[in-house]
Write an enzyme that holds these catalytic residues in place. Structure first.
Site, PDB file in Angstrom:
ATOM      1  CD  GLN A 150      -2.517   1.719   0.250  1.00  0.00           C
ATOM      2  OE1 GLN A 150      -3.152   0.918  -0.416  1.00  0.00           O
ATOM      3  NE2 GLN A 150      -2.492   3.013  -0.062  1.00  0.00           N
ATOM      4  N   GLY A 280     -10.468   0.696  -0.543  1.00  0.00           N
ATOM      5  CA  GLY A 280      -9.880   0.273  -1.804  1.00  0.00           C
ATOM      6  C   GLY A 280      -8.669   1.120  -2.122  1.00  0.00           C
ATOM      7  CG  MET A 281      -4.175   1.688  -3.375  1.00  0.00           C
ATOM      8  SD  MET A 281      -4.249   3.471  -3.009  1.00  0.00           S
ATOM      9  CE  MET A 281      -3.318   4.144  -4.390  1.00  0.00           C
ATOM     10  CD  GLU A 282      -6.339   5.638  -5.909  1.00  0.00           C
ATOM     11  OE1 GLU A 282      -6.817   4.963  -4.970  1.00  0.00           O
ATOM     12  OE2 GLU A 282      -5.921   6.794  -5.768  1.00  0.00           O
ATOM     13  CG  HIS A 306     -13.831   6.080  -4.602  1.00  0.00           C
ATOM     14  ND1 HIS A 306     -14.200   7.360  -4.256  1.00  0.00           N
ATOM     15  CD2 HIS A 306     -12.500   6.015  -4.392  1.00  0.00           C
ATOM     16  CE1 HIS A 306     -13.143   8.029  -3.849  1.00  0.00           C
ATOM     17  NE2 HIS A 306     -12.091   7.229  -3.918  1.00  0.00           N
ATOM     18  CD  GLU A 307     -10.744   2.643  -4.581  1.00  0.00           C
ATOM     19  OE1 GLU A 307      -9.772   3.243  -5.090  1.00  0.00           O
ATOM     20  OE2 GLU A 307     -11.209   2.957  -3.472  1.00  0.00           O
ATOM     21  CG  HIS A 310      -9.077   6.938  -7.793  1.00  0.00           C
ATOM     22  ND1 HIS A 310      -8.729   8.266  -7.635  1.00  0.00           N
ATOM     23  CD2 HIS A 310      -9.489   6.513  -6.569  1.00  0.00           C
ATOM     24  CE1 HIS A 310      -8.924   8.619  -6.365  1.00  0.00           C
ATOM     25  NE2 HIS A 310      -9.398   7.577  -5.701  1.00  0.00           N
ATOM     26  CD  GLU A 329      -8.991   9.991  -3.145  1.00  0.00           C
ATOM     27  OE1 GLU A 329     -10.132   9.602  -3.453  1.00  0.00           O
ATOM     28  OE2 GLU A 329      -7.976   9.277  -3.266  1.00  0.00           O
ATOM     29  CG  ASP A 384      -0.891   8.593   5.127  1.00  0.00           C
ATOM     30  OD1 ASP A 384      -1.083   8.800   3.905  1.00  0.00           O
ATOM     31  OD2 ASP A 384      -0.225   7.630   5.547  1.00  0.00           O
ATOM     32  CE1 TYR A 392     -11.322   9.513  -0.689  1.00  0.00           C
ATOM     33  CE2 TYR A 392     -10.258  10.905   0.948  1.00  0.00           C
ATOM     34  CZ  TYR A 392     -10.255   9.770   0.157  1.00  0.00           C
ATOM     35  OH  TYR A 392      -9.197   8.921   0.215  1.00  0.00           O
ATOM     36  CE  LYS A 580     -16.578   4.134   5.804  1.00  0.00           C
ATOM     37  NZ  LYS A 580     -17.327   3.775   4.610  1.00  0.00           N
TER      38      LYS A 580
HETATM   39 ZN   LIG Z   1     -10.050   7.593  -3.707  1.00  0.00          ZN
END
Ligand SMILES: [Zn+2]
Length: 628
Positions: A150, A280-282, A306-307, A310, A329, A384, A392, A580
């Protein structure tokens, strides 16, 4: 003379661009020496929790005298070689600077005349912030270990020495050796074919920022979802994941229809074990996703929308620095709702927007003014820290305001043109604003006067004219919640048979607002716990398999001291690592001495199973120290 003048102009332009795009979160000097490509070669050593191998960088030298400066964090550098022709390498020198808590350590490599290749032999550390090494017990299959990366925001430097700034785009190739029974996947084209043999090759020919380089290794299987879409997951999760994600191809097509072609070839999704710290990570070509989105009824697939979005906003047009994160975002959250609307209809998209606005307002109530600004100043801070609802949801509201002001047709055309104009570039907020002015605002000054652009981007809070998404379905849900809270009906009489996850979430939030209000009935915490008990008897929230509903319920259970839910709370925190969810639960527990003790007791056991990014957050929440 003319050349000299030209040179001066070019230098000045370069200087302006550099100053604008100054990335406070990288030691790199791309204005002097810029990395263009990296060839990676690794052995994945599960027993040592280490990636060991080399990174060969191809660099462009704008200055012929300056050294190459790279970002690293906790890397062990063995030796360095340089090459003029990419064939013959000679030993080089390097200096690893002091370690900074946020930025890591700069790696400075002097470059001999004409050298354009630099090979670094190195290994990652077992505690690398961008890697999580899972024991078999932390996977669904329980048999094999698992590794995933990540890298966003600045964690790529903990597993690859490179210019770790989103303003520097590179292509990459990789050769990865793993235990032979495991499969490696990357955010790249797989050149090895379907064979599972522990020897894999990848190539990403489109220039991407370093935070999008991604690798996962585990007992993974693949299932096709459509002509260019598919899903990877552990064998026991694969069928469920494929059912849940069966609309993926439809989503890609719907997005293309409005914003132009999908430019990355395949779009696959990797469903990770539950310790993945994000939703998620795009990662390009291969979204990494939490298994907590598999609700069984597609109710949480906004995460995939969402992903996928991206692939346009973020991966194609990228924030040049982490100050400009809202360009990634805010645009993506806006697109996400548009995709939901196209595939599942406007009411669903409006419910999600309404929930988003609620979260945003709640977050704003607790933020410093400086952190409510889209073009946030993050100098001296961990990037971060900027990952709140502001980039967002406030970013998405700004775009929605533009859409509502200029009309959907015009705004869609503008955004499509924007993605096309800046495709495969990294841009700053200033560049976006200049483009917006030229291509939308200046063309219609009367409408432009209705949009306070500077207030949106540079001021805290929300402008008075901010859009107000609303959902008639939510109004009906509120009505039912109030009827029940006012003892007019019993929970069983609430007509909830067809409610969606979003309606249930809104119902619970409405109930909590009343239970949490000091003037409301019921007044005492005992009465609140009784109300919780009545709801649980009717709707079995404590046992909900939907992660969003379970999370909302557990948060309320802590607030209202509803103890029958505590065993589930403990189980939830011990098995799920999505930040989250777990961060607000620990925060809520930490508000009382008894809760804090409970939190510490759970965290002591959960901490070794959490991702380093989640650990950093929860350590802070609980003021965790080694002696705990
Ligand atoms: Zn995002």
């Amino acid at each position: 003379m003319i050349y000299r003048l030209l040179f001066a102009v070019v230098t000045l332009v370069a200087l302006v661009i550099t100053v604008n795009a100054q990335d406070y979160h990288s030691y790199a000097n791309p204005a002097a020496v810029r990395v263009r490509h990296v060839d990676l070669d690794w052995n994945v050593l599960f027993d040592q929790k280490t990636l060991k191998g080399s990174a060969t960088l191809t660099v462009e030298r704008i200055s012929q005298t300056e050294p190459l400066i790279l970002d690293t964090r906790d890397l062990k550098i063995d030796r360095v070689e340089t090459s003029v022709d990419g064939m013959h390498y000679v030993a080089g020198t390097f200096k690893l600077g002091d370690n900074d808590k946020i930025l890591g350590a700069p790696l400075t490599i002097p470059l001999p005349a004409k050298a354009t290749r630099v090979r670094i032999f190195y290994s990652s550390s077992p505690g690398a912030s961008g890697l999580q090494w899972l024991d078999p017990a932390q996977t669904a299959g329980k048999k094999d270990p698992f590794l995933f990366t990540q890298s966003e925001a600045i964690h790529a430097r903990s597993w690859i020495p490179l210019q770790d700034s989103p303003g520097v785009r590179i292509t990459y190739a990789a050769h990865v050796r793993t235990p032979p029974n495991l499969l490696a996947v990357m955010s790249a084209e797989n050149l090895s074919g379907p064979a599972r043999n522990g020897d894999y090759r990848f190539r990403m020919q489109q220039a991407i920022p370093s935070y999008l380089i991604a690798l996962a290794v585990g007992d993974l299987q693949f299932k096709s979802l459509g002509p260019r879409t598919g899903v990877y997951a552990e064998p026991s999760t694969l069928a469920l994941a494929a059912r849940e994600l069966s609309d993926t191809e439809k989503m890609v097509t719907a997005t293309e229809r409005v914003y132009g072609p999908y430019r990355w070839g395949r779009y696959d999704i990797l469903v990770l074990p539950p310790s993945f710290p994000y939703g998620g990570m795009e990662n390009p070509r291969l979204t990494f996703a939490t298994p907590t989105m598999l609700a069984g009824d597609k109710s949480l697939v906004s995460l995939i929308a969402h992903e996928l979005a991206h692939s346009w906003s973020g991966n194609l047009v990228t924030n040049a620095t982490w100050r400009d994160f809202w360009l990634n975002e805010g645009f993506t959250t806006y697109l996400e709702r548009r995709i939901l609307e196209a595939v599942y209809g406007r009411p669903r998209a409006e419910m999600e927007a309404t929930l988003g606005l609620r979260d945003l307002k709640e977050e704003i109530a607790g933020l410093d003014d400086r952190d409510e600004i889209l073009h946030i100043d993050l100098k001296g801070r961990d990037p971060d820290d900027g990952s709140t609802d502001i980039p967002y949801e406030k970013g998405a509201l700004f775009l929605r305001h533009l859409e509502e002001t200029f009309g959907r047709a015009r705004f869609d055309q503008f955004l499509k043109g924007y993605f096309n104009h800046f495709a495969f570039q990294s841009i700053t907020t200033d560049q976006f604003v200049a483009y917006l002015k030229q291509n939308l605002l200046d063309k219609d000054p009367t409408l432009a006067a209705k949009v306070p652009v500077d207030e949106w981007i540079n001021h805290p809070g929300l402008p008075a004219s901010a859009p107000k998404p609303s959902s008639p379905a939510f109004a009906r849900v509120e009505e039912q919640a109030h009827l029940w809270l006012g003892s007019k009906i019993r929970p069983e009489q609430i007509p909830s048979a067809k409610w969606t996850t979003q309606e249930w979430l809104h119902f619970l939030q409405t109930v909590q607002t009343v239970l949490g209000s000091p003037t409301a009935v019921p007044e005492s915490s005992e009465a609140a716990a009784q109300s919780m008990s009545a709801l649980d008897r009717a709707f079995h929230f404590t046992r909900s398999g939907n992660s969003e509903i379970a999370f909302q319920w557990l948060l309320m259970s802590i607030r209202n001291r509803y103890e029958p839910a505590y065993p589930r709370l403990e189980e939830f925190l011990l098995t799920i690592g999505r930040r989250k969810f777990i961060k607000p639960l620990y925060e809520e527990l930490a508000k009382t001495p008894a809760g804090k003790a409970r939190a510490l007791s759970i965290y002591r056991r959960a901490r070794p199973t959490y991702h380093p990014i989640a650990v950093a957050s929860i350590d802070e929440v609980l003021k965790w120290s080694a002696g705990n």
